[in-house]
Design a protein around this motif. Structure first.
Motif, PDB file in Angstrom:
ATOM      1  N   ASN A  79       0.881  -1.226  -0.038  1.00 34.03           N
ATOM      2  CA  ASN A  79      -0.089   0.039   0.073  1.00 34.03           C
ATOM      3  C   ASN A  79       0.868   1.267   0.036  1.00 34.03           C
ATOM      4  OD1 ASN A  79      -3.113  -0.410   0.453  1.00 34.03           O
ATOM      5  ND2 ASN A  79      -2.135  -2.106   1.132  1.00 34.03           N
ATOM      6  N   LEU A  80       2.087   1.264   0.475  1.00 30.41           N
ATOM      7  CA  LEU A  80       2.849   2.362   0.601  1.00 30.41           C
ATOM      8  C   LEU A  80       3.581   2.522  -0.861  1.00 30.41           C
ATOM      9  CD1 LEU A  80       4.418   4.370   2.761  1.00 30.41           C
ATOM     10  CD2 LEU A  80       6.400   3.034   2.392  1.00 30.41           C
ATOM     11  N   GLU A  81       3.751   1.409  -1.325  1.00 30.83           N
ATOM     12  CA  GLU A  81       4.368   1.675  -2.995  1.00 30.83           C
ATOM     13  C   GLU A  81       3.205   2.280  -3.781  1.00 30.83           C
ATOM     14  OE1 GLU A  81       7.485  -2.030  -3.212  1.00 30.83           O
ATOM     15  OE2 GLU A  81       5.211  -2.463  -4.006  1.00 30.83           O
TER      16      GLU A  81
ATOM     17  N   LEU B 265     -11.019  -5.990  -2.970  1.00 29.36           N
ATOM     18  CA  LEU B 265     -10.515  -6.797  -1.961  1.00 29.36           C
ATOM     19  C   LEU B 265      -9.380  -6.014  -1.162  1.00 29.36           C
ATOM     20  CD1 LEU B 265     -10.422 -10.188  -3.716  1.00 29.36           C
ATOM     21  CD2 LEU B 265     -11.646  -9.615  -1.944  1.00 29.36           C
ATOM     22  N   ARG B 266      -8.620  -5.164  -1.847  1.00 36.80           N
ATOM     23  CA  ARG B 266      -7.612  -4.350  -1.451  1.00 36.80           C
ATOM     24  C   ARG B 266      -8.034  -3.234  -0.544  1.00 36.80           C
ATOM     25  NH1 ARG B 266      -2.771  -5.846  -1.024  1.00 36.80           N
ATOM     26  NH2 ARG B 266      -1.618  -6.670  -2.662  1.00 36.80           N
ATOM     27  N   GLY B 267      -9.375  -2.858  -0.472  1.00 35.78           N
ATOM     28  CA  GLY B 267     -10.043  -1.854   0.353  1.00 35.78           C
ATOM     29  C   GLY B 267      -9.576  -0.643  -0.282  1.00 35.78           C
ATOM     30  N   TRP B 268      -9.442  -0.528  -1.658  1.00 33.55           N
ATOM     31  CA  TRP B 268      -9.429   0.585  -2.516  1.00 33.55           C
ATOM     32  C   TRP B 268     -10.675   1.159  -3.107  1.00 33.55           C
ATOM     33  CZ3 TRP B 268      -4.323  -1.117  -5.461  1.00 33.55           C
ATOM     34  CH2 TRP B 268      -3.302  -1.436  -4.657  1.00 33.55           C
ATOM     35  N   ASP B 269     -10.689   2.294  -3.515  1.00 32.38           N
ATOM     36  CA  ASP B 269     -12.016   2.783  -4.165  1.00 32.38           C
ATOM     37  C   ASP B 269     -11.897   2.438  -5.632  1.00 32.38           C
ATOM     38  OD1 ASP B 269     -10.166   4.707  -5.371  1.00 32.38           O
ATOM     39  OD2 ASP B 269     -11.082   6.516  -4.193  1.00 32.38           O
ATOM     40  N   GLY B 270     -12.727   2.879  -6.302  1.00 30.86           N
ATOM     41  CA  GLY B 270     -12.680   2.516  -7.853  1.00 30.86           C
ATOM     42  C   GLY B 270     -11.695   3.248  -8.526  1.00 30.86           C
ATOM     43  N   GLU B 271     -10.976   4.129  -8.256  1.00 31.46           N
ATOM     44  CA  GLU B 271      -9.855   4.742  -8.631  1.00 31.46           C
ATOM     45  C   GLU B 271      -8.479   3.997  -8.453  1.00 31.46           C
ATOM     46  OE1 GLU B 271      -9.765   6.916 -11.577  1.00 31.46           O
ATOM     47  OE2 GLU B 271     -11.995   6.152 -11.406  1.00 31.46           O
ATOM     48  N   GLY B 272      -8.684   2.977  -7.536  1.00 35.75           N
ATOM     49  CA  GLY B 272      -7.438   2.453  -6.926  1.00 35.75           C
ATOM     50  C   GLY B 272      -6.897   3.186  -5.890  1.00 35.75           C
ATOM     51  N   ARG B 273      -7.351   3.928  -4.993  1.00 35.19           N
ATOM     52  CA  ARG B 273      -7.009   4.780  -3.816  1.00 35.19           C
ATOM     53  C   ARG B 273      -7.493   4.062  -2.791  1.00 35.19           C
ATOM     54  NH1 ARG B 273      -8.916   9.831  -6.887  1.00 35.19           N
ATOM     55  NH2 ARG B 273     -11.031   8.989  -6.142  1.00 35.19           N
ATOM     56  N   PRO B 274      -6.579   3.755  -1.712  1.00 30.29           N
ATOM     57  CA  PRO B 274      -6.586   3.121  -0.425  1.00 30.29           C
ATOM     58  C   PRO B 274      -7.644   3.724   0.297  1.00 30.29           C
ATOM     59  CG  PRO B 274      -4.308   3.221  -0.837  1.00 30.29           C
ATOM     60  CD  PRO B 274      -4.963   3.761  -2.007  1.00 30.29           C
ATOM     61  N   SER B 275      -8.764   3.196   1.027  1.00 27.52           N
ATOM     62  CA  SER B 275      -9.612   3.945   1.766  1.00 27.52           C
ATOM     63  C   SER B 275      -8.984   4.230   2.992  1.00 27.52           C
ATOM     64  CB  SER B 275     -10.921   2.917   2.025  1.00 27.52           C
ATOM     65  OG  SER B 275     -10.202   2.026   2.934  1.00 27.52           O
ATOM     66  N   SER B 276      -9.539   5.419   3.547  1.00 29.36           N
ATOM     67  CA  SER B 276      -8.806   5.858   5.002  1.00 29.36           C
ATOM     68  C   SER B 276      -9.067   4.686   5.933  1.00 29.36           C
ATOM     69  CB  SER B 276      -9.579   7.189   5.455  1.00 29.36           C
ATOM     70  OG  SER B 276     -11.135   6.739   5.575  1.00 29.36           O
ATOM     71  N   GLU B 277     -10.172   3.995   5.985  1.00 30.18           N
ATOM     72  CA  GLU B 277     -10.202   2.770   7.139  1.00 30.18           C
ATOM     73  C   GLU B 277      -8.828   1.800   6.654  1.00 30.18           C
ATOM     74  OE1 GLU B 277     -13.179   2.746   4.981  1.00 30.18           O
ATOM     75  OE2 GLU B 277     -13.474   4.805   5.947  1.00 30.18           O
ATOM     76  N   LYS B 278      -8.798   1.667   5.387  1.00 30.52           N
ATOM     77  CA  LYS B 278      -7.592   0.736   5.065  1.00 30.52           C
ATOM     78  C   LYS B 278      -6.099   1.302   5.801  1.00 30.52           C
ATOM     79  CE  LYS B 278      -7.227  -2.927   3.248  1.00 30.52           C
ATOM     80  NZ  LYS B 278      -7.005  -4.122   4.112  1.00 30.52           N
ATOM     81  N   LEU B 279      -6.127   2.418   5.259  1.00 37.03           N
ATOM     82  CA  LEU B 279      -4.810   3.137   5.664  1.00 37.03           C
ATOM     83  C   LEU B 279      -4.594   2.931   7.159  1.00 37.03           C
ATOM     84  CD1 LEU B 279      -4.701   6.126   3.208  1.00 37.03           C
ATOM     85  CD2 LEU B 279      -3.472   3.954   3.033  1.00 37.03           C
ATOM     86  N   GLN B 280      -5.527   3.252   7.650  1.00 35.32           N
ATOM     87  CA  GLN B 280      -5.593   3.456   9.292  1.00 35.32           C
ATOM     88  C   GLN B 280      -5.151   2.371   9.869  1.00 35.32           C
ATOM     89  OE1 GLN B 280      -8.999   5.301  10.864  1.00 35.32           O
ATOM     90  NE2 GLN B 280      -7.954   7.227  10.881  1.00 35.32           N
ATOM     91  N   ALA B 281      -5.879   0.908   9.369  1.00 32.21           N
ATOM     92  CA  ALA B 281      -5.634  -0.288   9.644  1.00 32.21           C
ATOM     93  C   ALA B 281      -4.396  -0.812   9.537  1.00 32.21           C
ATOM     94  CB  ALA B 281      -6.383  -1.345   8.910  1.00 32.21           C
TER      95      ALA B 281
ATOM     96  N   GLY C 161      -1.609   1.501   9.507  1.00 37.00           N
ATOM     97  CA  GLY C 161      -0.705   2.351  10.343  1.00 37.00           C
ATOM     98  C   GLY C 161      -0.229   3.546   9.079  1.00 37.00           C
ATOM     99  N   LEU C 162      -0.862   3.502   8.059  1.00 33.66           N
ATOM    100  CA  LEU C 162      -0.289   4.415   7.046  1.00 33.66           C
ATOM    101  C   LEU C 162      -1.207   5.974   7.078  1.00 33.66           C
ATOM    102  CD1 LEU C 162       0.193   1.925   4.309  1.00 33.66           C
ATOM    103  CD2 LEU C 162       1.846   3.113   5.394  1.00 33.66           C
ATOM    104  N   GLY C 163      -2.129   5.878   8.086  1.00 30.06           N
ATOM    105  CA  GLY C 163      -3.388   6.943   7.942  1.00 30.06           C
ATOM    106  C   GLY C 163      -2.805   8.181   8.504  1.00 30.06           C
TER     107      GLY C 163
END
Lengths: 160, 598
Positions: free
Chosen positions: B529-531, B578-594, B596-598
């Motif tokens: 996700n960081l990449e 499945l990645r928890g990303w939106d339709g444009e391929g951006r990680p959701s804020s929940e995913k980032l928080q989970a 530790g990237l939020g």
């Protein structure tokens, strides 16, 4: 009969796992610079030869040692160096014809292979059997058989 | 610290400043090392929009916490930077002896900043670090450069260098270490060249400390037995090297031929691992601590002289062979040797030539531009163009930009077989759907080693290669696990026999950190996700998670995968979800928080 650490450079792939596990057993760190075995890499030919103490029958290191620190382990036949007796003069290192005694500057005066008390760690890990620990007669017999096999197959092809 | 050396070496070539930094324990734990840790540093420090060849770009040589230990095949490091080929994050992986030497010298990684005015090399001898003139080596190949530097430094020094391709800023120049090992992809060698850094020489005599000595030894022995008894790691790779795949992949009808126009190559047998073993193989060579030994020491008779070197690997054989319609294994081997000398990525080189050959066949390119006919199957032209590309001479100057820029320039962008401007490797995804999704979503552009679903779809035959069903989850599992493997410093090839639960005890015993299977895999997901975040910040998005139109629109015309195209869009939607990303391929804020990237 004592076993011999047998080296077959033809089987060596240069992975140097022997150096790594040797240093780990002796120093509890992974540090090839302090290993008692070294894989010499011939860069142009891309060939590899592991080198370690041959445990000579008449060790010059023992002859030259002024304090009797170089001794033979009766159990394994290994030539060992007593830390208590060694004064660090490094004459053993200088006379070894193979360069297989070393001073690694780590506080230990000189170090060499001691066959790990009869269970050499390098042999345990060597993935290609380039290093084996065998009774000497087993080794020579195995080589005889291998060469005899080649000889036999050639003989069968040739008409006299 | 245990496992980690705990020190980062940072060198600014503009100012000549050399500093040592303490490795932050929490960041080390969360990003593990090598690919993960270096990506974290690049993400935190590199301003978005930086030109990859500007002095502001960072070039990071990063080993993992297992690199240099006896853990099976733990010889690896990653070269991490912003890629001049793709504009995305680059993490290019290599083994050999050099990566471990960085650790024995006391460092987990070396960060290069800025640009030297004159050609220089870096000499790292334990804690003694010097920047030295490389005038004597500039213009030399990697082999000669290593020999010259060893004379000036230490007979035991291990060396990373660039060849002419890196000096000339070829967009797919690699960085070569130990003469025959390469961080080949994504143009990391051009970044090194842009900094006027010819080489890094390293000699280290320190040791790596392990927290639980007995547990670590047990875990190594356990893994060693698994590697030795595995069909691929104990038999296939040692016997035939990676080229064992030529016949396997061809028999599945997915060996891309003539720039992906077909999936079966009539000359496959002539360039197979079996032929290589019979005709050219001298012996096997292993990287440090590797029980597999897939490296091929080969010898060819070239214009009356015997030449010895290493390789070629499967991907190289394909790119310089089937991709260009060439079945002369000795010639392919010769060009592979040249790629190591010039420091060129043979995958992108071969694929760019294949693209040029199709442009030529279609009349979009003429002899007027190229200087010579570029016909499929013409090995001599491939040989000549390899040299010209490395030197940016004549038409080579255009080829040095890679196939995306080449095809764009001549008005046929659809003929570049790339994602994110990086060329595909040797598997036609029309007959292996998962790898198609892998090419499209790879954070470094077209690539097989971000998520090698081929292991399950073809080699292990665990899943049907022709269906797209379930491939999104399969790929995600591969991608996250691969992040872990690359970050600890082990070789991906061990994963034919080892899983996460085989790496876990090694990492725990080495570092003393109480990782679990869950937390380790989550670290892999965090790195992925960081990449992704890095690439999004650079302006890449869903439109770049794409494939060459041919793979989406032109069904394969023959073979077991006949009639198939890649069903990308449906797989991509499922993948994002499945990645928890939106339709444009951006990680959701929940995913980032989970994560530790939020």
């Amino acid at each position: 009969m004592n076993k011999t650490l047998v080296i077959d450079p033809k089987l060596c792939t240069g992975c140097r796992l022997c150096e790594l596990v040797c240093s780990f057993k002796k120093t509890e760190t992974y540090n090839p610079a302090r290993a008692r075995i070294r894989t010499i890499v011939f860069e142009d030919e891309i060939a590899f030869v592991p080198m370690t103490c041959w445990q000579c029958e008449e060790p010059v290191c023992q002859e030259v040692c002024p304090t009797g620190a170089v001794m033979r382990d009766e159990g394994t036949g290994a030539v060992t160096i007593s830390v208590e007796r060694c004064i660090g003069c490094k004459m053993c290192m200088m006379v070894c014809p193979f360069g297989n005694i070393q001073s690694d500057g780590s506080g230990e005066l000189v170090v060499k292979c001691d066959l790990c008390g009869g269970d050499p760690e390098c042999v345990v890990f060597c993935p290609t059997k380039a290093l084996q620990y065998l009774p000497a007669d087993k080794f020579t017999l195995a080589r005889k058989k291998r060469i005899a096999g080649k000889f036999r197959s050639i003989l069968e092809e040739v008409e006299w | 610290m245990f496992g980690w050396m705990g020190t980062i070496l940072r060198v600014n070539l503009s100012t000549g400043t050399i500093t040592r930094e303490k490795l932050d324990g929490k960041i080390a734990r969360d990003y593990i090392g090598a690919r993960g840790l270096a990506s974290k540093i690049l993400y935190d420090e590199l301003p978005s929009g930086t030109d990859p060849l500007d002095p502001a770009n960072l070039l990071i040589f990063a080993a993992g916490p297992l690199t240099g230990t006896a853990a099976t095949s733990a010889s690896r490091y990653n070269v991490v930077t912003k890629s001049p080929l793709t504009g995305a994050i680059a993490a290019s992986n290599s083994g050999g002896y050099l990566p471990a030497e960085i650790r024995y010298a006391g460092y987990d990684m070396i960060i290069i900043e800025g640009k030297s005015e004159e050609p220089v090399y870096l000499w790292v001898h334990n804690d003694q670090v010097k920047i030295r003139s490389a005038r004597a080596m500039w213009g030399k190949g990697t082999g000669e450069t290593e020999a010259l530097i060893r004379e000036e430094t230490d007979d035991e020094a291990k060396i990373i260098s660039i060849g002419l391709a890196g000096e000339k800023l070829v967009r797919f120049a690699g960085v070569v270490n130990d003469r025959e090992r390469a961080a080949g992809r994504s143009g990391v060698g051009a970044v090194m060249g842009s900094k006027n850094l010819k080489a890094i020489a390293v000699r280290g005599t320190g040791g790596i400390r392990i927290k639980d000595v007995a547990a670590f030894r047990d875990a190594v022995l356990d893994n060693l037995a698994k590697i030795k008894s595995g069909a691929v790691t104990g038999e296939g790779l040692p016997t035939y090297g990676t080229a064992v795949l030529v016949n396997v992949i061809n028999s599945h009808g997915i060996l891309p031929t003539n720039n992906f126009q077909r999936g079966e190559f009539h000359g496959a047998e002539a360039i197979s691992g079996e032929t290589l073993a019979r005709e050219l193989l001298i012996r096997n060579r292993a990287c440090l601590a590797c029980p597999i030994g897939c490296g091929r020491v080969t010898e060819i008779n070239w214009e009356g002289d015997e030449e010895r070197g290493e390789g070629p690997e499967y991907e190289t054989i394909w790119a310089l062979g089937a991709a260009c319609g060439i079945s002369d294994l000795e010639l392919i081997t010769k060009i592979n040797y040249l790629c190591n000398e010039y420091g060129l990525d043979p995958i992108t080189l071969g694929s760019t030539l294949a693209c040029a050959m199709e442009l030529f066949a279609d009349g979009a390119l003429t002899v007027e531009e190229t200087g010579m006919p570029l016909n499929f199957g013409d090995g001599q032209c491939l040989l000549e163009m390899t040299r010209k590309t490395a030197l940016r001479e004549g038409f080579g100057d255009v080829l040095a930009e890679g196939s995306a820029r080449l095809a764009e320039k001549y008005g046929r962008p659809e003929l570049s077989m790339t994602s994110k401007k990086q060329e595909y490797p040797a598997y036609d995804p029309r007959g292996s759907q998962g790898i198609g999704l892998g090419y499209a979503t790879s954070n470094r552009g077209g690539c097989h080693v971000r998520g090698y679903t081929i292991a399950a779809e073809i080699v292990g035959a665990a899943v049907d290669p022709l269906t797209s069903e379930g491939k999104a989850q399969l790929l995600i599992d591969f991608q996250d696990f691969t992040c872990v493997v690359d970050s600890v410093g082990m070789c991906l090839f061990t994963t034919f026999s080892l899983g996460l639960d085989d790496i876990l005890p090694l990492l725990k015993a080495a570092t003393g950190v109480d990782y679990t299977s869950e937390s380790l895999l989550q670290a892999g997901e965090r790195i992925w996700n960081l990449e992704r975040l890095f690439n999004l910040r650079e302006g890449l998005g869903r439109q770049d998670d794409s494939l060459a139109p041919r793979l989406l629109q032109e069904p394969l015309s023959a073979g077991p995968a006949k009639g198939n195209v890649v069903e990308l869009e449906s797989m991509l939607d499922e993948y994002y979800e499945l990645r928890g990303w939106d339709g444009e391929g951006r990680p959701s804020s929940e995913k980032l928080q989970a994560l530790g990237l939020g």
